[in-house]
Motif scaffolding. Structure first.
Motif, short mmCIF file in Angstrom:
data_model
loop_
_atom_site.label_atom_id
_atom_site.label_comp_id
_atom_site.label_asym_id
_atom_site.label_seq_id
_atom_site.Cartn_x
_atom_site.Cartn_y
_atom_site.Cartn_z
N TYR A 37 0.85 -1.18 0.00
CA TYR A 37 0.00 0.00 0.00
C TYR A 37 0.89 1.24 0.00
O TYR A 37 1.97 1.25 0.57
CB TYR A 37 -0.90 0.04 1.24
CG TYR A 37 -2.15 -0.81 1.16
CD1 TYR A 37 -2.13 -2.15 1.53
CD2 TYR A 37 -3.36 -0.26 0.71
CE1 TYR A 37 -3.28 -2.92 1.46
CE2 TYR A 37 -4.50 -1.03 0.65
CZ TYR A 37 -4.46 -2.35 1.03
OH TYR A 37 -5.60 -3.12 0.96
N LYS A 38 0.37 2.29 -0.62
CA LYS A 38 1.07 3.57 -0.69
C LYS A 38 0.23 4.63 0.00
O LYS A 38 -0.99 4.69 -0.21
CB LYS A 38 1.26 3.95 -2.16
CG LYS A 38 1.74 5.35 -2.44
CD LYS A 38 1.76 5.59 -3.94
CE LYS A 38 2.15 7.01 -4.28
NZ LYS A 38 2.12 7.25 -5.75
N GLN A 39 0.87 5.44 0.84
CA GLN A 39 0.18 6.54 1.51
C GLN A 39 0.90 7.84 1.18
O GLN A 39 1.87 8.20 1.81
CB GLN A 39 0.15 6.31 3.01
CG GLN A 39 -0.69 7.33 3.76
CD GLN A 39 -0.65 7.10 5.27
OE1 GLN A 39 0.41 6.81 5.82
NE2 GLN A 39 -1.79 7.21 5.92
N PRO A 40 0.42 8.59 0.19
CA PRO A 40 1.05 9.87 -0.17
C PRO A 40 0.84 10.88 0.94
O PRO A 40 0.04 10.66 1.85
CB PRO A 40 0.30 10.29 -1.44
CG PRO A 40 -0.44 9.08 -1.89
CD PRO A 40 -0.71 8.26 -0.65
N ARG A 43 -2.43 11.56 2.44
CA ARG A 43 -2.78 10.58 3.46
C ARG A 43 -3.70 9.44 3.06
O ARG A 43 -3.82 8.52 3.81
CB ARG A 43 -3.32 11.26 4.71
CG ARG A 43 -2.30 12.09 5.42
CD ARG A 43 -2.84 12.58 6.73
NE ARG A 43 -4.03 13.40 6.58
CZ ARG A 43 -4.71 13.89 7.61
NH1 ARG A 43 -4.34 13.62 8.83
NH2 ARG A 43 -5.77 14.62 7.40
N GLN A 44 -4.43 9.51 1.97
CA GLN A 44 -5.30 8.37 1.66
C GLN A 44 -4.46 7.20 1.19
O GLN A 44 -3.69 7.30 0.25
CB GLN A 44 -6.34 8.73 0.61
CG GLN A 44 -7.34 7.61 0.38
CD GLN A 44 -8.46 8.02 -0.55
OE1 GLN A 44 -8.22 8.53 -1.63
NE2 GLN A 44 -9.70 7.80 -0.12
N MET A 45 -4.61 6.08 1.85
CA MET A 45 -3.88 4.85 1.54
C MET A 45 -4.49 4.21 0.30
O MET A 45 -5.71 4.06 0.20
CB MET A 45 -4.02 3.90 2.71
CG MET A 45 -3.10 2.71 2.68
SD MET A 45 -1.62 3.02 3.61
CE MET A 45 -2.30 3.06 5.24
N ALA A 88 6.08 8.95 -0.86
CA ALA A 88 4.98 8.47 0.00
C ALA A 88 5.54 7.53 1.06
O ALA A 88 6.71 7.15 1.03
CB ALA A 88 3.94 7.72 -0.83
N MET A 89 4.68 7.19 2.00
CA MET A 89 4.94 6.05 2.88
C MET A 89 4.44 4.80 2.17
O MET A 89 3.36 4.81 1.57
CB MET A 89 4.17 6.20 4.20
CG MET A 89 4.78 7.17 5.17
SD MET A 89 6.31 6.59 5.89
CE MET A 89 5.71 5.23 6.91
N TYR A 90 5.23 3.73 2.26
CA TYR A 90 4.84 2.47 1.67
C TYR A 90 4.75 1.42 2.77
O TYR A 90 5.66 1.26 3.58
CB TYR A 90 5.86 2.03 0.61
CG TYR A 90 5.77 2.84 -0.66
CD1 TYR A 90 6.39 4.09 -0.74
CD2 TYR A 90 5.03 2.39 -1.75
CE1 TYR A 90 6.29 4.86 -1.88
CE2 TYR A 90 4.93 3.16 -2.90
CZ TYR A 90 5.55 4.39 -2.96
OH TYR A 90 5.44 5.16 -4.09
N PHE B 104 -9.34 2.77 2.05
CA PHE B 104 -9.11 3.58 3.24
C PHE B 104 -9.70 4.98 3.10
O PHE B 104 -9.79 5.54 2.00
CB PHE B 104 -7.60 3.71 3.51
CG PHE B 104 -6.99 2.46 4.04
CD1 PHE B 104 -6.61 1.43 3.19
CD2 PHE B 104 -6.81 2.30 5.41
CE1 PHE B 104 -6.05 0.27 3.69
CE2 PHE B 104 -6.24 1.14 5.91
CZ PHE B 104 -5.87 0.12 5.04
N GLY B 105 -10.04 5.54 4.25
CA GLY B 105 -10.39 6.96 4.32
C GLY B 105 -9.13 7.82 4.43
O GLY B 105 -8.01 7.30 4.44
N ASP B 106 -9.34 9.13 4.52
CA ASP B 106 -8.22 10.06 4.57
C ASP B 106 -7.53 10.12 5.93
O ASP B 106 -6.44 10.67 6.06
CB ASP B 106 -8.69 11.48 4.21
CG ASP B 106 -8.95 11.61 2.72
OD1 ASP B 106 -9.62 12.58 2.32
OD2 ASP B 106 -8.49 10.73 1.97
N GLY B 107 -8.18 9.59 6.95
CA GLY B 107 -7.59 9.61 8.28
C GLY B 107 -8.05 10.79 9.12
O GLY B 107 -8.41 11.85 8.59
#
Lengths: 116, 113
Positions: A37-40, A43-45, A88-90, B104-107
């Motif tokens: 998964y990637k979280q730019p 923030r949406q994963m 991003a966070m991976y 997922f949602g945005d958090g």
């Protein structure tokens, strides 16, 4: 219980180069699924790529590919021709087959910075 | 496209308050999840639900409860907020079939003062 380990908290790569993110896992299961998964920064994963453990062929999605080594319990992600938008966070994640609720176990994450 | 909506992006509350985090999905997914995300620890599952009114504890349920009265909505409740619950909270949903990816949602970045 399953554990997922990402040994690289942070990495950087020059734009257009190739980078590999490491992931190892521990399980006694024989059938399972693995995900990146990637979280730019927004923030949406989002799901990048998925691998079924029973498939020997490594999954590929455009510039993203995996090196799945089942015996070694290793699942690395290769990003080719890195782009600034890959910053991003991976997260690497594990899912047992046939588990109620499709629960995921996540690694600690790798922060990737793509430099211009 | 699947839409998972969390009610707040940022939230600041005081110690001892009762806090509600709301999550709504629009894809008729059976499964819904609440995670907290902390640096170096990745995402840790707090609770999940595979059907209305059904809930299961995840890895770190202490100090939290959940409610799922309708299929599309899954609420996370901090009964008496404490400073160690300051974190990023992520909601996710998926279909029930095995290996379906979670969306997922945005958090919500929650700060407890």
């Amino acid at each position: 219980a399953q554990t997922v380990t990402q040994s690289q908290p942070e990495m950087s790569v020059q734009e257009a180069e190739t980078v590999t993110l490491s992931c190892t896992y521990d399980t006694s299961e024989s059938n399972y699924y693995l995900f990146w998964y990637k979280q730019p920064p927004s923030r949406q994963m989002i799901l990048v790529i998925r691998q079924e453990a029973y498939k020997q062929q490594n999954a590929t999605e455009n510039r993203f590919s995996v090196n799945f080594q089942k015996a070694a319990k290793s699942f690395s992600l290769k990003i080719s021709d890195s782009q600034l938008g890959d910053t991003a966070m991976y997260f690497c994640a594990f899912m047992k087959s046939f588990n109620a609720g499709n629960m995921l176990t996540f690694g600690g994450g790798t922060r990737l910075m793509v430099k211009p | 496209d699947v839409k998972v909506t969390q009610s707040s992006r940022y939230l600041v509350k005081r110690t001892g308050e009762k806090v509600f985090l709301e999550c709504v999905q629009d894809m008729d997914h059976e499964n819904m999840f609440w995670y907290r995300q902390d640096p170096g620890l990745g995402l840790r599952l707090i609770y999940f639900s595979y059907d209305v009114k059904m809930k299961e504890k995840g890895d770190i349920p202490e100090g939290y409860s959940v409610s799922r009265e309708k299929k599309e909505r899954f609420s996370l409740i901090l009964e008496s907020a404490s400073t160690n619950q300051t974190s990023m909270y992520l909601c996710a949903s998926s279909f029930e079939h095995t290996q379906q990816p979670q969306h997922f949602g945005d958090g919500t970045r929650l700060s407890i003062l």
